[in-house]
Design a protein around this motif. Sequence first.
Motif, PDB file in Angstrom:
ATOM      1  N   UNK A  24      37.063  22.899  36.489  1.00 37.71           N
ATOM      2  CA  UNK A  24      37.685  24.166  36.152  1.00 37.71           C
ATOM      3  C   UNK A  24      38.846  24.555  37.056  1.00 37.71           C
ATOM      4  N   UNK A  25      39.072  23.829  38.133  1.00 37.03           N
ATOM      5  CA  UNK A  25      40.259  24.062  38.935  1.00 37.03           C
ATOM      6  C   UNK A  25      40.128  25.133  39.989  1.00 37.03           C
ATOM      7  N   UNK A  26      39.001  25.840  40.071  1.00 38.34           N
ATOM      8  CA  UNK A  26      38.864  26.886  41.077  1.00 38.34           C
ATOM      9  C   UNK A  26      38.746  26.331  42.488  1.00 38.34           C
ATOM     10  N   UNK A  39      25.361  33.757  48.089  1.00 40.59           N
ATOM     11  CA  UNK A  39      26.778  33.441  47.899  1.00 40.59           C
ATOM     12  C   UNK A  39      27.606  34.285  48.848  1.00 40.59           C
ATOM     13  N   UNK A  40      28.577  35.006  48.307  1.00 35.94           N
ATOM     14  CA  UNK A  40      29.411  35.872  49.142  1.00 35.94           C
ATOM     15  C   UNK A  40      29.083  37.354  48.956  1.00 35.94           C
ATOM     16  N   UNK A  41      28.025  37.628  48.194  1.00 36.96           N
ATOM     17  CA  UNK A  41      27.647  39.025  47.957  1.00 36.96           C
ATOM     18  C   UNK A  41      27.352  39.740  49.271  1.00 36.96           C
ATOM     19  N   UNK A  42      26.798  39.006  50.235  1.00 37.08           N
ATOM     20  CA  UNK A  42      26.388  39.620  51.499  1.00 37.08           C
ATOM     21  C   UNK A  42      27.564  39.981  52.395  1.00 37.08           C
ATOM     22  N   UNK A  65      41.534  34.320  46.969  1.00 34.29           N
ATOM     23  CA  UNK A  65      40.319  33.807  47.600  1.00 34.29           C
ATOM     24  C   UNK A  65      39.235  33.659  46.544  1.00 34.29           C
ATOM     25  N   UNK A  66      38.552  32.518  46.589  1.00 29.63           N
ATOM     26  CA  UNK A  66      37.441  32.276  45.659  1.00 29.63           C
ATOM     27  C   UNK A  66      36.146  32.808  46.263  1.00 29.63           C
ATOM     28  N   UNK A  81      39.537  37.033  44.301  1.00 34.97           N
ATOM     29  CA  UNK A  81      40.144  38.225  44.895  1.00 34.97           C
ATOM     30  C   UNK A  81      41.602  37.877  45.164  1.00 34.97           C
ATOM     31  N   UNK A  82      42.536  38.652  44.627  1.00 35.99           N
ATOM     32  CA  UNK A  82      43.939  38.226  44.739  1.00 35.99           C
ATOM     33  C   UNK A  82      44.907  39.360  45.042  1.00 35.99           C
ATOM     34  N   UNK A  83      45.918  39.011  45.850  1.00 36.52           N
ATOM     35  CA  UNK A  83      47.102  39.858  46.024  1.00 36.52           C
ATOM     36  C   UNK A  83      48.347  39.057  45.654  1.00 36.52           C
TER      37      UNK A  83
END
Length: 487
Positions: A24-26, A39-42, A65-66, A81-83
């Motif tokens: 998927x390229x991520x 995951x990254x929830x914490x 950021x993935x 998450x993107x800027x």
Amino acid sequence: MLLFVVLVLLLSIYFFLKKIQKKNGLDKFPEPDPHPILGHVSLVTSTREVIDVSMQLIKNYGKTVKLRIGPTFFSIRTALLTVDYHLIEFILSGNKILKKTENYQFWKHWLGQGLVISDGDYWKKHRKILTPAFHFEILKEFVPVFESVGDVLIENLAKCEGTPSCDLDPFVTLCTLDIICETAMGTKMNLQSGKNSDYVRSVKETCRIAVERVLSPLRFFDSTFWLCRDFYRQKKELKVLHDFTHNVINSKKNNKSIDKNIKRPAFLDLLLKFSEDENILSTEEIREEVDTFMFAGHDTTASGICFTLYCLADHPEVQKQVLQEQQDLFGEEKNPVITYSELQNMKYLEYVIKESCRLYPPVAKIGRYTTEDTEFDGCLIPRYTNIMLFIYGLHRDPDYFPEPEKFKPERFENFDPSIPYAYIPFSAGSRNCIGQRFAMLEMKSIISKIVRHYEIKPTSPRHEVELSFEGVLKSANGIKVVLKKRP
């Protein structure tokens, strides 16, 4: 034997998911080391951490950021998450990624399929129906409401005279709620005078519950939310909110003497008239859109007003120019009769508000959700990906805003038109904020009124805001200034 089968199954799932993730390229996007279970929830445990953690992620890992949602081993649910200006432009300028992220569903119990949440053909139909309600000819008629409700705010702020600190947030929030009640429903609530406190409580509690669900694994899913006390609190508060709106709608429907050419129609009046003429909106659909306007139209403008006043307190030279503009328009008159045209002529104040909304955008993040595989810049973003457009971070990108931490309203005198997606406090594209002109007029009306009556100064020691992302950007420790009545 059973253990062996389970191990083989788990390994098969693992390699299958790894294959999907590579395909998927991520993997192109960097990511922090994930927790094996969460995951990254914490990474974020409270609303006060959202902005700081997001800024740190962008600083450490780059403009996109993935992030993984849930256990690393099984997780194919990912978020970006993107800027990145180009990714943001790609999303907002097109019509391919219009669906909001899953987090918006936490507001669905209150707002139903209102404009903020709905998508697809339903959203397109309602957006087309609602757009005429924000025509400038209609907005003109709302200016007297802004002014009369603002006068009550000025009276209430007198309680702060002579005190070393005034928290603006509770005063301004009640003011914007009063404005939205009168303009959305045509109903004077007099919330600033302490009336209808149950409605105020229900709005606050419903917003709190929706925000806190995002950060709680137990409350995140509807299948487990019912185990929590907030599930039953939410039902109680929603009954208050929905009953109130339904009662107003029914009252207007049953009032046969309603003048359809009423000079100052509320948002609800316009919807009822359109529904009667065209017969395409049900009572429940009208309720959902009115509640959506109530939700989206009070906290955002309150945030914009409070942070602008906070910036003016810190920058007396800017405040002096704002006051000078008022005096150029009205002389020494503190209570002039303000018109739509005069609000439009407050150009410098508009730059000030825009700069405040750059540093402190009321909606600091917006989310989109891919419903199909999408290619961007040679990378395949798979369906079911949440993409968080981090507006707060984008607005502080030195590539587009030199000296981004400085408060410089003059930067908007000649803002570069070639980068329209670098400044998006009201989002952009087809899903931009339908009420942005309404919001700007309201903020101009209230802020100009306060500046004419009070000099706004920083507290001593200076109050440092603690930014909290609660759907709307707020300060967890209030927005405190000193108010000195002008002679």
